[in-house]
Design a protein around this motif. Structure first.
Motif, PDB file in Angstrom:
ATOM      1  N   UNK A  56      49.783 -57.137 -14.651  1.00 27.20           N
ATOM      2  CA  UNK A  56      50.858 -57.646 -13.805  1.00 27.20           C
ATOM      3  C   UNK A  56      51.149 -56.674 -12.673  1.00 27.20           C
ATOM      4  N   UNK A  57      51.715 -57.213 -11.588  1.00 29.99           N
ATOM      5  CA  UNK A  57      52.162 -56.371 -10.483  1.00 29.99           C
ATOM      6  C   UNK A  57      51.108 -56.093  -9.437  1.00 29.99           C
TER       7      UNK A  57
ATOM      8  N   UNK B  14      44.641 -55.042  -3.685  1.00 30.94           N
ATOM      9  CA  UNK B  14      44.975 -53.811  -4.409  1.00 30.94           C
ATOM     10  C   UNK B  14      43.701 -53.119  -4.908  1.00 30.94           C
ATOM     11  N   UNK B  15      43.773 -51.805  -4.988  1.00 29.50           N
ATOM     12  CA  UNK B  15      42.641 -51.005  -5.477  1.00 29.50           C
ATOM     13  C   UNK B  15      43.180 -49.699  -6.017  1.00 29.50           C
ATOM     14  N   UNK B  16      42.378 -49.040  -6.839  1.00 30.40           N
ATOM     15  CA  UNK B  16      42.742 -47.725  -7.358  1.00 30.40           C
ATOM     16  C   UNK B  16      41.561 -46.792  -7.142  1.00 30.40           C
ATOM     17  N   UNK B  17      41.864 -45.558  -6.785  1.00 29.75           N
ATOM     18  CA  UNK B  17      40.833 -44.573  -6.487  1.00 29.75           C
ATOM     19  C   UNK B  17      40.732 -43.574  -7.630  1.00 29.75           C
TER      20      UNK B  17
ATOM     21  N   UNK C 176      51.908 -46.096 -10.282  1.00 31.90           N
ATOM     22  CA  UNK C 176      52.422 -45.762  -8.954  1.00 31.90           C
ATOM     23  C   UNK C 176      52.116 -46.863  -7.949  1.00 31.90           C
ATOM     24  N   UNK C 177      51.045 -47.627  -8.216  1.00 31.02           N
ATOM     25  CA  UNK C 177      50.694 -48.744  -7.340  1.00 31.02           C
ATOM     26  C   UNK C 177      51.471 -50.004  -7.674  1.00 31.02           C
ATOM     27  N   UNK C 178      52.401 -49.897  -8.652  1.00 25.13           N
ATOM     28  CA  UNK C 178      53.236 -51.033  -9.010  1.00 25.13           C
ATOM     29  C   UNK C 178      52.697 -51.887 -10.121  1.00 25.13           C
TER      30      UNK C 178
ATOM     31  N   UNK D  70      38.345 -52.224  -7.183  1.00 24.25           N
ATOM     32  CA  UNK D  70      39.184 -53.349  -6.780  1.00 24.25           C
ATOM     33  C   UNK D  70      40.057 -53.797  -7.941  1.00 24.25           C
ATOM     34  N   UNK D  71      41.245 -54.270  -7.603  1.00 26.99           N
ATOM     35  CA  UNK D  71      42.184 -54.794  -8.590  1.00 26.99           C
ATOM     36  C   UNK D  71      42.533 -56.230  -8.201  1.00 26.99           C
TER      37      UNK D  71
END
Length: 358
Positions: free
Chosen positions: A44-45, A50-53, A69-71, A99-100
């Motif tokens: 969720x969120x 959105x992506x994470x590194x 932190x990315x919600x 990728x998210x």
């Protein structure tokens, strides 16, 4: 203690063990259900794009913290550790950008991190760009680390291991795939190598009667062909015409070289004064090829120069109908007639555009 009491106590203990076992089974079932719901439920969120590194040295708890932190509602750290251990990803999270997308689950995300399925970005060098346009496009590529912008042309080529080379025309127009963290120099290095290979192949395939003396001259002429026509079928014709001019010592007299010599001051209109102003790139005032390429030539333009079309034409002018095609002529008199035809076509084309606007 009587046998009856022993038997009663043993029964009580057995009952207690059964209750504890049942409780353990229920707790285990509940825990497994919760774990399964976590592992396979969409996160969720997540926002669009959105992506994470995952950076070098990041542990799983750090990655989970980045998700929060990315919600993202990232759940419990223990659940992530159990899932990572189950997938064998707890000790081998690959560095990169992930990728998210909407609907991704923790299982899918950790699986991608364990395999190294990072986001692939694309950067396209457009046929006919000059080095200024290429630099500007690199500056707009957000996913690339910027290093080239700090370097002038001489330092740029030195950084690519090509000290002393002029950058114009040295990067092959194609689409290059990269990952976040790569730099603009990484992309340029690959594009320069691709150009070397394409030029070497074209030079190897050249005809025996070519007037060109070196691969670099082929690169220069291919850049002119690239700028003179956007019609693929015409490239061999234009290449053949220019090679015939070179062979008989006739000046190329091509507007794109003059425009390149004007540089950043070119305002979109080429004037008679420009044609008469001598610069190293003015092929109306100077014989032969200009000193460097004037753009990034495509493979098709390199191949056209390697295998130009046969013919006798020495002149050409735009058809003037908006198609990008040209009229070819053997003599100057025929060329003058074609110029008049171009002017008629162009006036009709402009009238048609104006009528369409109304």
């Amino acid at each position: 203690m009587t046998a009856a009491r022993h038997k009663g106590l043993a029964g009580l203990i057995l009952l207690l063990l059964l209750v504890l076992a049942a409780a353990a089974l229920v707790a285990g079932w509940w825990g497994w259900q919760r774990y399964s719901a976590f592992a396979d439920a969409p996160l969720d969120g997540l926002g669009d794009g959105a992506a994470v590194m995952v950076e070098r040295g990041d542990s799983l708890p750090i990655v989970v913290r980045k998700l929060r932190e990315a919600g993202v509602d990232a759940g419990d750290d223990l659940e992530w550790r159990l899932l990572a251990r189950q997938l064998g990803a707890d000790s081998r999270l690959h560095v990169g950008e992930y990728a998210l997308p909407q609907g991704i689950t923790p299982r899918e995300l950790l699986g991608a991190m364990g395999r190294g399925d990072t986001v692939r970005h694309r950067f396209t060098i457009i046929e006919g760009w000059n080095i200024r346009e290429l630099r500007a496009a690199l500056g707009r590529a957000d996913a690339l680390e910027k290093k080239a912008s700090e370097l002038d042309d001489e330092a740029l080529m030195a950084a690519l291991g090509r000290a002393g080379e002029h950058p114009e025309g040295r990067f092959l127009p194609e689409t290059y795939v990269f990952t976040r963290g790569d730099s603009d120099l990484d992309v340029l290095g690959r594009a320069a190598t691709a150009l070397d290979q394409a030029l070497a192949a074209a030079w190897e395939a050249r005809g025996p009667d070519t007037p060109l003396q070196s691969p670099y001259e082929m690169l220069v002429l291919a850049s002119i062909v690239e700028k003179e026509t956007a019609v693929p079928a015409e490239r061999p014709q234009v290449a053949g015409l220019f090679e015939r001019r070179l062979r008989i010592g006739m000046r190329l007299q091509t507007d794109p070289t003059v425009i390149y010599g004007i540089g950043a001051d070119y305002d979109g209109n080429i004037r008679r004064s420009h044609l008469a102003t001598d610069t190293p790139y003015n092929t109306y005032t100077r014989d032969g090829l200009p000193p460097t390429p004037i753009a990034m030539p495509s493979r098709a333009s390199l191949d056209a120069v390697a295998s130009p079309a046969d013919g006798t034409a020495l002149y050409f002018v735009a058809l003037g109908d908006g198609s990008g095609r040209h009229l070819f002529a053997d003599t100057y008199a025929e060329h003058q007639a074609n110029v008049r035809r171009y002017l008629r076509n162009y006036r009709e084309y402009v009238r048609g555009l104006e009528a369409g606007e109304k």
